[in-house]
Design a protein around this motif. Structure first.
Motif, PDB file in Angstrom:
ATOM      1  N   THR A  59       0.986  -1.270   0.088  1.00 15.63           N
ATOM      2  CA  THR A  59       0.116   0.110   0.130  1.00 15.63           C
ATOM      3  C   THR A  59       0.913   1.213   0.036  1.00 15.63           C
ATOM      4  O   THR A  59       1.997   1.191   0.270  1.00 15.63           O
ATOM      5  CB  THR A  59      -0.975  -0.046   1.294  1.00 15.63           C
ATOM      6  N   SER A  60       0.192   2.330  -0.299  1.00 14.34           N
ATOM      7  CA  SER A  60       1.078   3.697  -0.358  1.00 14.34           C
ATOM      8  C   SER A  60       1.701   3.879   1.015  1.00 14.34           C
ATOM      9  O   SER A  60       2.815   4.260   1.256  1.00 14.34           O
ATOM     10  CB  SER A  60       0.270   4.902  -0.707  1.00 14.34           C
ATOM     11  N   SER A  61       0.870   3.702   2.046  1.00 10.52           N
ATOM     12  CA  SER A  61       1.446   3.935   3.557  1.00 10.52           C
ATOM     13  C   SER A  61       2.567   2.974   3.837  1.00 10.52           C
ATOM     14  O   SER A  61       3.564   3.454   4.494  1.00 10.52           O
ATOM     15  CB  SER A  61       0.323   4.090   4.447  1.00 10.52           C
ATOM     16  N   GLU A  62       2.319   1.873   3.266  1.00 13.55           N
ATOM     17  CA  GLU A  62       3.373   0.795   3.501  1.00 13.55           C
ATOM     18  C   GLU A  62       4.921   1.436   2.985  1.00 13.55           C
ATOM     19  O   GLU A  62       5.823   1.107   3.698  1.00 13.55           O
ATOM     20  CB  GLU A  62       3.250  -0.695   3.112  1.00 13.55           C
ATOM     21  N   ILE A  64       5.789   4.144   1.931  1.00 17.93           N
ATOM     22  CA  ILE A  64       6.217   5.564   2.700  1.00 17.93           C
ATOM     23  C   ILE A  64       6.708   5.166   4.003  1.00 17.93           C
ATOM     24  O   ILE A  64       7.707   5.870   4.223  1.00 17.93           O
ATOM     25  CB  ILE A  64       4.982   6.242   2.905  1.00 17.93           C
ATOM     26  N   ASN A  65       6.290   4.188   4.858  1.00 15.25           N
ATOM     27  CA  ASN A  65       6.936   3.823   6.070  1.00 15.25           C
ATOM     28  C   ASN A  65       8.240   3.010   6.070  1.00 15.25           C
ATOM     29  O   ASN A  65       8.618   2.522   7.096  1.00 15.25           O
ATOM     30  CB  ASN A  65       5.852   3.554   6.992  1.00 15.25           C
ATOM     31  N   ASN A  67      11.977   2.164   6.035  1.00 16.62           N
ATOM     32  CA  ASN A  67      12.856   3.248   6.472  1.00 16.62           C
ATOM     33  C   ASN A  67      14.424   2.401   5.945  1.00 16.62           C
ATOM     34  O   ASN A  67      15.432   3.270   5.815  1.00 16.62           O
ATOM     35  CB  ASN A  67      12.951   3.123   8.066  1.00 16.62           C
TER      36      ASN A  67
END
Length: 81
Positions: A59-62, A64-65, A67
């Protein structure tokens, strides 16, 4: 079922292909700051290549997160479980 080391090895091959750097060796703690060719555009290319290789979707949030490479490998492992 893959082990984390097998995933890391395959991800390393994908990084070499996408970043066009045959000598690149990534580790779990490797980040975009550690690899000169790894910018925001190549990050997306890496994610797409990894999704295609492992037939998974982040997903987009995955995305972005993420690191570092280790977190990416953990995410792949979770999706394949």
């Amino acid at each position: 079922m893959y082990s984390k080391n097998e995933i890391l090895s395959q991800v390393n091959t994908i990084f070499r292909d996408v970043l066009e750097n045959e000598k690149l060796v990534i580790k779990e703690e490797t980040t975009g700051d550690d690899v000169e060719e790894w910018d925001s555009l190549t990050h997306l290319q890496l994610v797409v290549a990894i999704e295609k290789h492992f037939t998974i979707r982040f997903t987009s949030s995955e995305i972005i997160n993420l690191n570092n490479v280790g977190e990416m490998c953990d995410g792949i492992l979770t999706k394949l479980s």
